[in-house]
Design an enzyme around this catalytic site. Structure first.
Site, mmCIF file in Angstrom:
data_model
loop_
_atom_site.group_PDB
_atom_site.id
_atom_site.type_symbol
_atom_site.label_atom_id
_atom_site.label_comp_id
_atom_site.label_asym_id
_atom_site.label_seq_id
_atom_site.Cartn_x
_atom_site.Cartn_y
_atom_site.Cartn_z
ATOM 1 N N CYS A 25 48.090 17.764 33.251
ATOM 2 C CA CYS A 25 47.390 16.962 34.258
ATOM 3 C C CYS A 25 48.153 16.820 35.576
ATOM 4 O O CYS A 25 47.572 16.500 36.596
ATOM 5 C CB CYS A 25 47.095 15.596 33.675
ATOM 6 S SG CYS A 25 46.272 15.752 32.081
ATOM 7 N N HIS A 29 44.300 12.475 39.458
ATOM 8 C CA HIS A 29 43.878 13.219 38.275
ATOM 9 C C HIS A 29 42.754 12.432 37.598
ATOM 10 O O HIS A 29 42.907 11.246 37.300
ATOM 11 C CB HIS A 29 45.064 13.404 37.333
ATOM 12 C CG HIS A 29 44.641 13.765 35.943
ATOM 13 N ND1 HIS A 29 43.868 14.873 35.680
ATOM 14 C CD2 HIS A 29 44.850 13.147 34.754
ATOM 15 C CE1 HIS A 29 43.628 14.920 34.374
ATOM 16 N NE2 HIS A 29 44.209 13.889 33.799
ATOM 17 N N ASN A 70 37.423 15.298 31.753
ATOM 18 C CA ASN A 70 38.820 15.511 32.119
ATOM 19 C C ASN A 70 39.160 16.980 31.892
ATOM 20 O O ASN A 70 39.264 17.430 30.756
ATOM 21 C CB ASN A 70 39.697 14.592 31.247
ATOM 22 C CG ASN A 70 41.173 14.770 31.489
ATOM 23 O OD1 ASN A 70 41.613 15.762 32.068
ATOM 24 N ND2 ASN A 70 41.954 13.809 31.032
#
Lengths: 335, 78
Positions: free
Chosen positions: A115, A262, A292
C-alpha cells in the site's frame, strides 16, 4: 534546477467483478450492506485465473501510452511495484520491457511493497531523474491479492480488489499533467511484519505452498491481515507523517488543495482524516467500484480526481501510502 | 474527565453519531451500527483523548458506556 514531474496516469481493472450481491448470497450471515456503508466498497475487480500481475501491468501501460499519446521509445526505465510477481526470477519488469517493445537500453526492476508502494515508486523515479540516470520512467503498480485470499476469508474478499496502474514520471516538461514531485517523508516498522503477511512460498517455506485446496480455513498459503494492528498503525502513525511531510515541504495544511491517501477503506480513512485534522471537503475518497487495490489506489484516485476536476493547475496535492511492511511514505505533488 | 464530554467522544465513533442517543447506561454493543471497526475507533479515541492504554480484550469485557468510563478513570489514577 531539474524537476521530476508526473506527466500522465492511467490504469487497468480486470473484467470480472465481485459485487456485494454475490458476497451476500455466498455468505448469508455476512451483513454486507452494513459493512459497505462503513468500508465504502460496493464492487471489486478480480483478475482472471490465467491473468497475472505482469499481464495487468502491460494492459495498464498500454492504456497509458494510447490514451496519452506517449512515444514508447522515450521510456528509459521501468519500475514495477508488485508483491505477486510472475516468477521468482527474472524480474517481471524485464518481461514487461519486452512485451511492450520498449528500448533495450531501458533499465528495469521490480520492488516489493504494498500500500505504500506508489509513493516509494515516485521517490525512486525522482531519484533516477534528478541523478541523470533516466528521463522518462514508467512506474507501474500491479497487484493480485485475490490470488492469495482464501475463498472462505470474507473479510479480505470484501476489502481487496485487483488492479494495475501506470504512471509516467518525466524530467521537467510543460505538457501533460505536470505534477512536480516535491519532498518525501518515509517510515518503516518491521516489527509489524506479521500483521499483514503471506507466509508460504518464499525461502522460509522452502519455496513451497501447501496448495491444500480443500482447506476450509485460511492458512499460511493465504493473505493474513490483523486488521486491528493495521488500523492502529494507520491511526497513530499517519497524522505524524502528515505533519512531518508538510514541515519538510515548508507548507501549511491550509495550503494543500487535496489529500489523496491510500484507499484502504472509508472508515479507517475517516479516522485518520479526523486525527490529522484534514477538512472533509479536501479529502478524496475513491473506493466504491474497485475496493482496496493495494499499491494502485493512489494513482487510480489521482486519475479520478483529475477527471472530476478536483485537481487543477496550481494545486498542491498531498499523497500518503501506508500498510504492509509495515511501511509508509508521503509526498506533495505541485500541479 | 467529565461524563458529558466522554459520552460525546464515545458517540462520535459511530457512523450514525448524529442519529443515535448514548448515555452512561447504554449497552453500546446493542446499537445497530456497533461492530469491530467501531471498537477499534473507540480504542484509538481513548488512547488519544485520555492517554491510557486500553486493550481490545478490556473493551470486550465492558458492556455499558459507564464501565468503559470507570476503567479509564481507574487507569488514569493508577
Amino acid at each position: 534546477m531539474k524537476r521530476a514531474v508526473i506527466k500522465a496516469l492511467d490504469y487497468y481493472l480486470p473484467e470480472a467483478i465481485l459485487t456485494n450481491e454475490q458476497l451476500a448470497s455466498e455468505y448469508p450471515e455476512w451483513s454486507i450492506d452494513k459493512i459497505s456503508a462503513k468500508t465504502g466498497i460496493y464492487k471489486r475487480h478480480i483478475a482472471a485465473k490465467d491473468e497475472f500481475s505482469g499481464d495487468m501491468a502491460i494492459k495498464a501501460a498500454k492504456n497509458l501510452f494510447k490514451n496519452h499519446n506517449i512515444d514508447t521509445g522515450s521510456i528509459d526505465y521501468v519500475l514495477l511495484c508488485t508483491q505477486s510477481p510472475d516468477y521468482f526470477l527474472p524480474t517481471t519488469a524485464c518481461i514487461i520491457q519486452d512485451k511492450l517493445r520498449l528500448s533495450k537500453r531501458c533499465g528495469a526492476l521490480d520492488f516489493n511493497l504494498g500500500c505504500s508502494g506508489f509513493v516509494y515508486g515516485l521517490g525512486l523515479a525522482k531519484g533516477l531523474i534528478l541523478s541523470n540516470q533516466a528521463e522518462n520512467v514508467l512506474l507501474i503498480t500491479s497487484e493480485t491479492y485475490s490470488k492469495f485470499i482464501h475463498t472462505a476469508d470474507k473479510s479480505n474478499k470484501t476489502l481487496f480488489g485487483d488492479a494495475a496502474a501506470a504512471t509516467l514520471v518525466s524530467i521537467d516538461g510543460e505538457n501533460g499533467l505536470n505534477g512536480e514531485i516535491l519532498q518525501f517523508e518515509y517510515g518503516t516498522d518491521g516489527s509489524g511484519a506479521n500483521s499483514l503477511i503471506v507466509k508460504n512460498g518464499g525461502a522460509r517455506s522452502n519455496f513451497m505452498r501447501s496448495q491444500n485446496v480443500s482447506a476450509t480455513e485460511p492458512g499460511d498459503d493465504n493473505l493474513y491481515m490483523d486488521g486491528k494492528a493495521i488500523f492502529e498503525f494507520t491511526a497513530f502513525e499517519i497524522p505524524g507523517l502528515v505533519k512531518e511531510t508538510l514541515k519538510r515541504n515548508n507548507v501549511s495544511i491550509e495550503q494543500i488543495d487535496l489529500f489523496v491517501f491510500h484507499q484502504a477503506n472509508q472508515f479507517m480513512l475517516n479516522t485518520v482524516r479526523k486525527r490529522a485534522i484534514i477538512p472533509e471537503e479536501k479529502f478524496f475518497i475513491h473506493l466504491q467500484d474497485c475496493g482496496n487495490t493495494v499499491s494502485s489506489t493512489i494513482p487510480i484516485a489521482l486519475k479520478e480526481a483529475v477527471s472530476q476536476n478536483r485537481i487543477k493547475k496550481g494545486n498542491k496535492v498531498f499523497i500518503a501510502g501506508f500498510g504492509v511492511g509495515l511501511s509508509m511514505g508521503a509526498t506533495i505533488l505541485q500541479f | 474527565m467529565d461524563y458529558n464530554s466522554f459520552i460525546e467522544n464515545f458517540k462520535e465513533q459511530f457512523i450514525d453519531a448524529d442519529e443515535i442517543s448514548v448515555d452512561l447506561g447504554t449497552k453500546f454493543r446493542d446499537l445497530p451500527t456497533w461492530d469491530s471497526l467501531t471498537g477499534m475507533s473507540v480504542l484509538v479515541m481513548i488512547k488519544d483523548e485520555y492517554e491510557v492504554d486500553f486493550s481490545a480484550d478490556e473493551l470486550k469485557r465492558c458492556n455499558t458506556v459507564q464501565e468503559v468510563y470507570d476503567l479509564i478513570k481507574e487507569k488514569q489514577q493508577a
